[in-house]
Design an enzyme around this catalytic site. Structure first.
Site, short mmCIF file in Angstrom:
data_model
loop_
_atom_site.label_atom_id
_atom_site.label_comp_id
_atom_site.label_asym_id
_atom_site.label_seq_id
_atom_site.Cartn_x
_atom_site.Cartn_y
_atom_site.Cartn_z
N GLY A 61 0.69 -0.98 0.05
CA GLY A 61 -0.25 0.05 0.02
C GLY A 61 0.74 1.71 0.14
N SER A 62 0.20 2.16 0.36
CA SER A 62 0.92 3.63 0.17
C SER A 62 1.77 3.61 1.21
CB SER A 62 -0.73 4.52 0.60
OG SER A 62 0.19 5.90 1.25
#
EC number: 4.2.1.182
Length: 131
Positions: A61-62
């Site tokens: 993810g981010s």
């Protein structure tokens, strides 16, 4: 059983394991206010990581996930330590800024939720104390 990995963030911790067999995203996947895993695809969805030793294969993810880990620490909802198979930048940075002991290079498939473990991240050691 003793497992050997490598230090990412030094420190020592002992406690109950919570183990995910899937990669974990902290941004949108863990509530920083409660420590509850909210990721719909997670095998530990609905469980709290607060005050436990968290083990999972790798993050996903981010990059904002690093700040979610930091927010968990500031809110008193962070794991005591983190064990990963592969330490990628997001989780490693979060553990560093939050001061959470972290070990990488551990085969998390050998670990089970509910086991008690002792981590000496300075030496890259994870010791299973029961089961």
């Amino acid at each position: 059983m003793k497992l050997r990995g490598r230090k990412v963030v030094g420190g020592k911790a002992e406690g109950e394991l919570i183990v995910s067999k899937k990669p974990l995203s902290f941004l949108g996947g863990v509530d920083p206010e409660t420590g509850i895993v909210t990721d719909a695809e997670s095998d530990i969805r609905g469980q709290s990581i607060a005050g436990k030793i968290l083990a999972f294969p790798r993050g996903k993810g981010s990059t904002v996930g690093s700040y979610v880990i930091y927010a968990l620490k500031k809110n008193g909802k962070a794991p005591k330590a983190i064990i990963v198979g592969e330490a990628e930048t997001i989780v490693a940075t979060g553990a560093i800024i939050a001061g959470i002991p972290m070990v990488q290079g551990i085969d998390v498939s050998k670990l089970k939720t509910g086991q008690r473990v002792r981590i000496n991240a300075d030496e890259g050691e994870v010791e299973v104390l029961d089961g």
